[in-house]
Design an enzyme around this catalytic site. Structure first.
Site, PDB file in Angstrom:
ATOM      1  N   CYS A 188     -30.268  32.867 -20.948  1.00  0.00           N
ATOM      2  CA  CYS A 188     -29.367  33.443 -19.946  1.00  0.00           C
ATOM      3  C   CYS A 188     -28.363  34.392 -20.622  1.00  0.00           C
ATOM      4  O   CYS A 188     -28.744  35.460 -21.087  1.00  0.00           O
ATOM      5  CB  CYS A 188     -28.688  32.337 -19.150  1.00  0.00           C
ATOM      6  SG  CYS A 188     -27.921  32.931 -17.631  1.00  0.00           S
TER       7      CYS A 188
ATOM      8  N   HIS B 136     -33.309  29.376 -17.196  1.00  0.00           N
ATOM      9  CA  HIS B 136     -32.868  28.188 -17.946  1.00  0.00           C
ATOM     10  C   HIS B 136     -34.043  27.223 -18.091  1.00  0.00           C
ATOM     11  O   HIS B 136     -34.189  26.299 -17.277  1.00  0.00           O
ATOM     12  CB  HIS B 136     -31.716  27.491 -17.214  1.00  0.00           C
ATOM     13  CG  HIS B 136     -30.419  28.222 -17.279  1.00  0.00           C
ATOM     14  ND1 HIS B 136     -29.476  27.995 -18.258  1.00  0.00           N
ATOM     15  CD2 HIS B 136     -29.915  29.204 -16.495  1.00  0.00           C
ATOM     16  CE1 HIS B 136     -28.439  28.795 -18.066  1.00  0.00           C
ATOM     17  NE2 HIS B 136     -28.683  29.530 -16.997  1.00  0.00           N
TER      18      HIS B 136
ATOM     19  N   GLU C 193     -34.512  24.784 -19.952  1.00  0.00           N
ATOM     20  CA  GLU C 193     -34.164  23.386 -20.278  1.00  0.00           C
ATOM     21  C   GLU C 193     -34.179  22.483 -19.041  1.00  0.00           C
ATOM     22  O   GLU C 193     -34.354  21.276 -19.151  1.00  0.00           O
ATOM     23  CB  GLU C 193     -32.792  23.308 -20.950  1.00  0.00           C
ATOM     24  CG  GLU C 193     -31.612  23.750 -20.122  1.00  0.00           C
ATOM     25  CD  GLU C 193     -31.282  25.236 -20.265  1.00  0.00           C
ATOM     26  OE1 GLU C 193     -30.154  25.622 -19.894  1.00  0.00           O
ATOM     27  OE2 GLU C 193     -32.143  26.004 -20.738  1.00  0.00           O
TER      28      GLU C 193
END
Length: 589
Positions: free
Chosen positions: A397, A524, A526
């Site tokens: 990001c 993102h 994750e």
């Protein structure tokens, strides 16, 4: 009323932050591994509508769901442990409940009645829980059979009272065989005497019972295993059998918590108490969890990653990022060391720029997302160092946007290149705010949730790591994006935008030529990483840091046998009965 839905309410006493989220996730995990469909709801008693406007220092990271919901980080634990996909309504806040009741009152739905906490707010809470519990969260689209509900905060807080009252009523509506309560309490051990103290638990349970809810299981958080005498004392004073007192002591890894609960007969208790539809055959369950926790205890090789961020005082600020690194490290049998570096302190001092985390020890660099100008120059210094030293780098990001700024300044020679977020007057605005962004409001005005990224080239490293997918669907949370008009200048110098959105306007993935691993992603990744299914961008970073990326790609993206988990639930050793482990594509239509 759905008669077959089983509800497990998890409450907490003595202190907040005691581990209710991990315990709720672990309970769900052991029930799911018995073949049940499990969903989870997190109740936060704060008045915010959602977690979107929180500082990470306030409440840890903001977790983003497929539908763009910005929610409490505990929903991240549920998704990772249970491998499910939740929606924004699985996070219930006081703000959401009051907003829905006030909207109904304004519409005239209450027919002239005085709108009160009881019954209107408490009814709204019960209706929300019953409705949300039925929403499918697994890929097979089946309606859940068990709903684990975690009530944030501690029992007795003034703000959680309406929720406790709602569940006091709900236990009768749902009927006893469909509702039970787990109360998580702290058993402190003062260092002066080393004695485990039960008084806080007694007081907490007394308060809960005074509010009309009797715990079925008391889970005691303690630093060392509970003495039998302590268990019996809690049993006597808290009106439960000794087997209803469960010890959750500190363990080497959170993956051990489901095993700890299973060992103490929690599943058998739920089978009896909730009459669960589980076959009585002996269960060889949780094998992969046992393998994961055994492996994490045995690891000898270390892999050190520098996480360069600004919220460094509170580890929960980057909870999902650190988990995604752990999942990837575990998959290649490396013990992860995260060196958190405060980006504000990394500003170079000419003519000797400060090396990152004392140089050679760091094997890879990660620059995560964030907002605001503080620390951005330090992050760019770290990115420049990674680019020149050929250290594996992943920018997420804001991390990707700053990699673009750094390249523009130091390679393209645009000295004032910047994001308009930090310098609206820059003559080289390489990162700009987005067309949908509404600067007037802070909450919910970003590009949020699951969006598709299309790969533009066959030769991309990340494409190979994603299982040679044409596209991936990942979760976003950002207001600014790379300026598409300047794309050509970067590509000429070997800085490639290998992934773009479906219209080809938004730059989603960057990769740098002639570098072992220099990758940036606008999304993102994750948020969709799982213990058994690590996120490909993070996995690539760990492979590159461990010097294994080249051979992994050469082998067609397959791990060596010693790094695979067994697929046979009878085996608990990763080295026996090996099933070939191939990273799946994370894209889901």
């Amino acid at each position: 009323m759905n008669a077959t839905m089983k509800y497990i309410l998890v409450t907490g006493g003595v202190i907040s932050g005691i581990g209710k989220g991990i315990i709720a996730s672990s309970v769900g995990t052991i029930l799911k591994s018995c073949g049940l469909h499990v969903t989870a709801i997190k109740i936060d008693p704060y008045i915010n509508i959602d977690a979107g406007t929180f500082s990470p220092y306030e409440h840890g990271e903001v977790f983003v769901l497929d539908d763009g919901g910005e929610v409490d980080l505990d929903l991240g634990n549920y998704e990772r442990f249970l491998d499910i996909r939740l929606t924004r309504d699985n996070n219930l806040t006081t703000g959401k409940i009051y907003q829905s009741v006030i909207n109904k009152e304004r519409r005239g739905d209450y027919l002239g009645k005085t709108v009160q906490v009881v019954p209107h707010i408490t009814d709204a809470i019960q209706d929300w829980v019953m409705k949300q519990a039925k929403v499918p969260v697994d890929d097979d689209g089946m309606e859940p059979q068990v709903c684990v509900i975690e009530l944030g905060g501690t029992v007795g807080d003034i703000e959680s009272m309406p929720f406790i009252e709602a569940f006091r009523q709900f236990q009768f509506k749902a009927k006893r065989e469909n509702f039970c309560n787990i109360h998580v309490s702290l058993v402190p051990q003062p260092s002066a005497t080393g004695e485990q103290k039960t008084k806080p638990t007694q007081n907490s349970v007394r308060e809960l019972r005074g509010l009309g809810i009797s715990p079925d299981l008391i889970m005691c958080r303690c630093s060392t295993p509970l003495d039998n005498s302590v268990k019996e004392k809690i049993s006597m004073f808290c009106h439960v059998q000794p087997e209803q007192v469960i010890c959750v002591h500190d363990v080497s890894s959170i993956y051990r918590v489901p095993l700890l609960l299973e060992d103490q007969g929690v599943v058998n208790y739920f089978c009896r108490r909730l009459d669960l539809p589980i076959e009585s055959r002996p269960r060889k369950m949780l094998t992969k969890w046992k393998e994961m926790s055994d492996r994490s205890d045995r690891l000898l090789e270390h892999c050190s990653i520098a996480l360069v961020g600004k919220y460094t005082k509170f580890s929960d600020s980057y909870a999902s990022v650190i988990k995604a690194l752990e999942h990837s490290a575990l998959a290649i049998s490396q013990k992860l060391e995260v060196k958190v570096s405060a980006s504000a302190r990394l500003v170079p001092v000419p003519p000797h720029p400060r090396p990152l985390c004392s140089g050679p020890m760091v094997l890879g660099i990660l620059v995560p997302g964030g907002f605001g100008v503080r620390g951005t120059e330090g992050k760019m210094h770290a990115i420049s160092w990674a680019r020149k030293q050929k250290k594996p780098f992943l920018g997420v990001c804001l991390g990707m946007q700053l990699a673009v700024c750094e390249f523009a300044r130091n390679v393209l020679g645009w000295a004032d290149a910047n994001s308009t977020e930090f310098d609206p007057e820059s003559k080289h605005p390489v990162v700009i705010d987005m067309p949908e962004h509404n600067p007037g409001q802070m909450g919910g005005t970003m590009r949020l949730g699951k969006r598709r990224t299309i790969f533009k080239t066959k030769s991309s490293i990340l494409r190979k790591l994603y299982g040679d997918a044409d596209h991936v669907d990942e979760r976003h949370r950002h207001r600014f994006e790379v300026n598409p008009e300047l794309k050509q200048h970067f590509e000429e110098k070997g800085f490639h935008f290998v992934g773009q959105d479906m219209e080809g306007e938004r730059m989603e993935i960057i990769e740098l030529e002639d570098h072992p691993y220099f990758v940036g992603v606008q999304y993102h990744p994750e948020f969709t990483s799982r213990p058994i299914k690590p996120s490909p961008p993070y996995f690539g970073l760990l492979l590159a840091a461990a010097g294994k990326l080249h051979s992994y790609l050469q082998k067609g993206c397959r791990l060596s046998p010693r790094d695979t988990y067994s697929d046979h639930s009878g085996s608990s050793s990763p080295d026996s009965e090996i099933a070939e482990f191939k990273l799946p594509s994370l894209s889901q239509d």
